[in-house]
Design a protein around this motif. Structure first.
Motif, PDB file in Angstrom:
ATOM      1  N   ALA A  78       0.835  -1.205   0.000  1.00 55.15           N
ATOM      2  CA  ALA A  78       0.000   0.000   0.000  1.00 55.15           C
ATOM      3  C   ALA A  78       0.867   1.252   0.000  1.00 55.15           C
ATOM      4  CB  ALA A  78      -0.938  -0.006   1.206  1.00 55.15           C
ATOM      5  N   ILE A  79       1.919   1.251   0.794  1.00 52.67           N
ATOM      6  CA  ILE A  79       2.831   2.405   0.822  1.00 52.67           C
ATOM      7  C   ILE A  79       3.454   2.602  -0.563  1.00 52.67           C
ATOM      8  CG2 ILE A  79       5.092   3.170   1.694  1.00 52.67           C
ATOM      9  CD1 ILE A  79       4.165   2.483   4.448  1.00 52.67           C
ATOM     10  N   VAL A 107      11.280  -0.042   0.217  1.00 51.19           N
ATOM     11  CA  VAL A 107      10.546   0.355  -0.977  1.00 51.19           C
ATOM     12  C   VAL A 107      11.556   1.081  -1.851  1.00 51.19           C
ATOM     13  CG1 VAL A 107       8.667   1.717  -1.965  1.00 51.19           C
ATOM     14  CG2 VAL A 107       8.330   0.541   0.224  1.00 51.19           C
ATOM     15  N   MET A 108      11.667   0.622  -3.093  1.00 47.19           N
ATOM     16  CA  MET A 108      12.629   1.202  -4.018  1.00 47.19           C
ATOM     17  C   MET A 108      11.922   1.876  -5.177  1.00 47.19           C
ATOM     18  SD  MET A 108      15.117  -2.081  -3.854  1.00 47.19           S
ATOM     19  CE  MET A 108      13.717  -3.130  -3.553  1.00 47.19           C
ATOM     20  N   VAL A 109      12.451   3.017  -5.568  1.00 45.62           N
ATOM     21  CA  VAL A 109      11.992   3.725  -6.759  1.00 45.62           C
ATOM     22  C   VAL A 109      13.234   3.882  -7.622  1.00 45.62           C
ATOM     23  CG1 VAL A 109      10.994   5.845  -7.671  1.00 45.62           C
ATOM     24  CG2 VAL A 109      10.154   4.912  -5.511  1.00 45.62           C
ATOM     25  N   GLY A 110      13.252   3.201  -8.752  1.00 46.47           N
ATOM     26  CA  GLY A 110      14.468   3.149  -9.552  1.00 46.47           C
ATOM     27  C   GLY A 110      15.545   2.464  -8.731  1.00 46.47           C
ATOM     28  N   LYS A 111      16.678   3.130  -8.593  1.00 49.94           N
ATOM     29  CA  LYS A 111      17.765   2.582  -7.770  1.00 49.94           C
ATOM     30  C   LYS A 111      17.819   3.249  -6.403  1.00 49.94           C
ATOM     31  CE  LYS A 111      20.483   1.120 -11.681  1.00 49.94           C
ATOM     32  NZ  LYS A 111      21.639   1.327 -12.513  1.00 49.94           N
ATOM     33  N   LEU A 112      16.805   4.003  -6.074  1.00 45.90           N
ATOM     34  CA  LEU A 112      16.758   4.746  -4.813  1.00 45.90           C
ATOM     35  C   LEU A 112      15.893   4.017  -3.788  1.00 45.90           C
ATOM     36  CD1 LEU A 112      17.474   7.445  -3.358  1.00 45.90           C
ATOM     37  CD2 LEU A 112      15.348   8.359  -4.297  1.00 45.90           C
ATOM     38  N   ILE A 113      16.449   3.791  -2.612  1.00 48.46           N
ATOM     39  CA  ILE A 113      15.673   3.205  -1.520  1.00 48.46           C
ATOM     40  C   ILE A 113      14.990   4.359  -0.791  1.00 48.46           C
ATOM     41  CG2 ILE A 113      15.753   1.929   0.656  1.00 48.46           C
ATOM     42  CD1 ILE A 113      18.175   0.421  -0.509  1.00 48.46           C
ATOM     43  N   VAL A 114      13.652   4.389  -0.860  1.00 44.64           N
ATOM     44  CA  VAL A 114      12.914   5.512  -0.288  1.00 44.64           C
ATOM     45  C   VAL A 114      12.268   5.172   1.058  1.00 44.64           C
ATOM     46  CG1 VAL A 114      12.543   6.638  -2.512  1.00 44.64           C
ATOM     47  CG2 VAL A 114      10.839   5.006  -1.668  1.00 44.64           C
ATOM     48  N   VAL A 115      12.125   3.880   1.352  1.00 45.34           N
ATOM     49  CA  VAL A 115      11.641   3.424   2.657  1.00 45.34           C
ATOM     50  C   VAL A 115      12.575   2.298   3.090  1.00 45.34           C
ATOM     51  CG1 VAL A 115       9.766   2.303   3.934  1.00 45.34           C
ATOM     52  CG2 VAL A 115       9.220   4.011   2.203  1.00 45.34           C
ATOM     53  N   ASP A 116      13.075   2.397   4.322  1.00 47.13           N
ATOM     54  CA  ASP A 116      13.952   1.373   4.871  1.00 47.13           C
ATOM     55  C   ASP A 116      13.565   1.194   6.328  1.00 47.13           C
ATOM     56  OD1 ASP A 116      15.960  -0.305   5.726  1.00 47.13           O
ATOM     57  OD2 ASP A 116      17.604   1.067   5.276  1.00 47.13           O
ATOM     58  N   ALA A 132      -3.025   6.454  14.255  1.00 47.99           N
ATOM     59  CA  ALA A 132      -1.578   6.216  14.238  1.00 47.99           C
ATOM     60  C   ALA A 132      -1.168   5.499  12.953  1.00 47.99           C
ATOM     61  CB  ALA A 132      -1.156   5.409  15.459  1.00 47.99           C
ATOM     62  N   LEU A 133      -1.950   4.532  12.510  1.00 49.62           N
ATOM     63  CA  LEU A 133      -1.684   3.830  11.251  1.00 49.62           C
ATOM     64  C   LEU A 133      -1.609   4.832  10.105  1.00 49.62           C
ATOM     65  CD1 LEU A 133      -1.675   1.242   9.336  1.00 49.62           C
ATOM     66  CD2 LEU A 133      -4.148   1.483   9.344  1.00 49.62           C
ATOM     67  N   CYS A 134      -2.595   5.706  10.014  1.00 57.72           N
ATOM     68  CA  CYS A 134      -2.644   6.684   8.932  1.00 57.72           C
ATOM     69  C   CYS A 134      -1.505   7.698   9.035  1.00 57.72           C
ATOM     70  CB  CYS A 134      -3.995   7.403   8.924  1.00 57.72           C
ATOM     71  SG  CYS A 134      -5.367   6.326   8.491  1.00 57.72           S
ATOM     72  N   GLU A 135      -1.255   8.209  10.227  1.00 56.55           N
ATOM     73  CA  GLU A 135      -0.213   9.220  10.407  1.00 56.55           C
ATOM     74  C   GLU A 135       1.176   8.662  10.107  1.00 56.55           C
ATOM     75  OE1 GLU A 135      -0.719  10.823  14.340  1.00 56.55           O
ATOM     76  OE2 GLU A 135      -2.438  12.033  13.739  1.00 56.55           O
ATOM     77  N   SER A 137       1.961   6.097   8.276  1.00 58.87           N
ATOM     78  CA  SER A 137       2.045   5.755   6.859  1.00 58.87           C
ATOM     79  C   SER A 137       2.258   7.008   6.020  1.00 58.87           C
ATOM     80  CB  SER A 137       0.770   5.037   6.418  1.00 58.87           C
ATOM     81  OG  SER A 137       0.548   3.926   7.243  1.00 58.87           O
ATOM     82  N   GLU A 138       1.507   8.057   6.310  1.00 59.93           N
ATOM     83  CA  GLU A 138       1.653   9.319   5.566  1.00 59.93           C
ATOM     84  C   GLU A 138       3.045   9.909   5.763  1.00 59.93           C
ATOM     85  OE1 GLU A 138      -0.233  10.626   3.210  1.00 59.93           O
ATOM     86  OE2 GLU A 138      -1.651   8.980   3.467  1.00 59.93           O
ATOM     87  N   LYS A 139       3.592   9.797   6.975  1.00 59.76           N
ATOM     88  CA  LYS A 139       4.958  10.295   7.216  1.00 59.76           C
ATOM     89  C   LYS A 139       5.960   9.547   6.344  1.00 59.76           C
ATOM     90  CE  LYS A 139       4.580  11.820  12.008  1.00 59.76           C
ATOM     91  NZ  LYS A 139       4.940  11.524  13.397  1.00 59.76           N
ATOM     92  N   GLN A 140       5.818   8.219   6.266  1.00 58.60           N
ATOM     93  CA  GLN A 140       6.732   7.432   5.435  1.00 58.60           C
ATOM     94  C   GLN A 140       6.602   7.816   3.966  1.00 58.60           C
ATOM     95  OE1 GLN A 140       7.225   3.179   5.994  1.00 58.60           O
ATOM     96  NE2 GLN A 140       6.387   3.342   8.059  1.00 58.60           N
ATOM     97  N   ILE A 141       5.371   8.007   3.517  1.00 61.59           N
ATOM     98  CA  ILE A 141       5.135   8.373   2.112  1.00 61.59           C
ATOM     99  C   ILE A 141       5.704   9.759   1.829  1.00 61.59           C
ATOM    100  CG2 ILE A 141       3.329   8.924   0.428  1.00 61.59           C
ATOM    101  CD1 ILE A 141       1.674   6.624   1.859  1.00 61.59           C
ATOM    102  N   ASP A 142       5.457  10.718   2.718  1.00 57.94           N
ATOM    103  CA  ASP A 142       5.973  12.077   2.528  1.00 57.94           C
ATOM    104  C   ASP A 142       7.502  12.090   2.502  1.00 57.94           C
ATOM    105  OD1 ASP A 142       3.373  13.025   2.438  1.00 57.94           O
ATOM    106  OD2 ASP A 142       3.382  13.784   4.498  1.00 57.94           O
ATOM    107  N   LYS A 143       8.122  11.342   3.405  1.00 60.22           N
ATOM    108  CA  LYS A 143       9.587  11.261   3.444  1.00 60.22           C
ATOM    109  C   LYS A 143      10.115  10.643   2.149  1.00 60.22           C
ATOM    110  CE  LYS A 143      13.417   9.526   6.210  1.00 60.22           C
ATOM    111  NZ  LYS A 143      13.837   8.663   7.294  1.00 60.22           N
ATOM    112  N   ALA A 144       9.439   9.614   1.664  1.00 60.12           N
ATOM    113  CA  ALA A 144       9.829   8.965   0.413  1.00 60.12           C
ATOM    114  C   ALA A 144       9.743   9.944  -0.758  1.00 60.12           C
ATOM    115  CB  ALA A 144       8.956   7.739   0.149  1.00 60.12           C
ATOM    116  N   LEU A 145       8.668  10.722  -0.800  1.00 57.32           N
ATOM    117  CA  LEU A 145       8.495  11.692  -1.889  1.00 57.32           C
ATOM    118  C   LEU A 145       9.568  12.782  -1.838  1.00 57.32           C
ATOM    119  CD1 LEU A 145       4.606  11.940  -1.851  1.00 57.32           C
ATOM    120  CD2 LEU A 145       6.031  10.778  -3.553  1.00 57.32           C
TER     121      LEU A 145
END
Length: 157
Positions: A78-79, A107-116, A132-135, A137-145
């Motif tokens: 989902a992330i 989670v990798m985007v191209g050769k970049l690890i965006v979630v570890d 807490a689940l939503c918050e 998850s959104e933090k991880q997604i925002d950091k990845a972006l």
């Protein structure tokens, strides 16, 4: 775990979040035996919520079952899916766990690890509340972006 008492209220505002909608898609995709047929969305998401009471019922030491591992994989799927939707680049999740419940999620985007994320004691994996689940998850997604934006060339390679 005592499933009689649901941890999620019927009209919880976080049930309408983008992350919960994606999480429901991922969980349903793994439901090959139609276990969730006729279940409410709250009932499908509810096992991800580990209140203090629920956590107390789970032994400190233990091996994760297949269902818990599937939920963890669904979570990182989902992330990755939401990262992909928001940046337009393919995001690939990778979860590696030992039978004892230790491992790593990437989670990798191209050769970049965006979630570890290092995973430990995953037999007790979950979130204290739906909020807490939503918050988290959104933090991880925002950091990845942010990482994708910062290292666009690596992400596109």
């Amino acid at each position: 775990m005592n499933q009689a008492a649901m941890a999620i209220e019927e009209n919880d505002p976080f049930m309408s979040s983008d992350f919960v909608a994606e999480m429901l898609k991922q969980l349903r995709a793994l439901d090959t035996y139609d276990t969730y047929e006729g279940w409410s969305e709250e009932k499908i998401i509810d096992p991800l919520i580990l209140t203090k009471e629920r956590k107390r019922e789970i032994p400190i030491v233990g091996d994760p079952d297949e269902t818990t591992v599937a939920r963890i994989k669904s979570y990182y799927n989902a992330i990755a899916s939401l990262i992909e939707k928001k940046c337009g680049l393919m995001a690939v999740p990778f979860v590696n766990l030992t039978h004892e419940g230790f491992g790593r999620a990437l989670v990798m985007v191209g050769k970049l690890i965006v979630v570890d994320k290092t995973l430990r004691d995953v037999h007790r994996w979950g979130f204290p509340t739906l909020e807490a689940l939503c918050e988290q998850s959104e933090k991880q997604i925002d950091k990845a972006l942010e990482l994708i934006e910062q290292y666009k060339e690596v992400a596109e390679s």
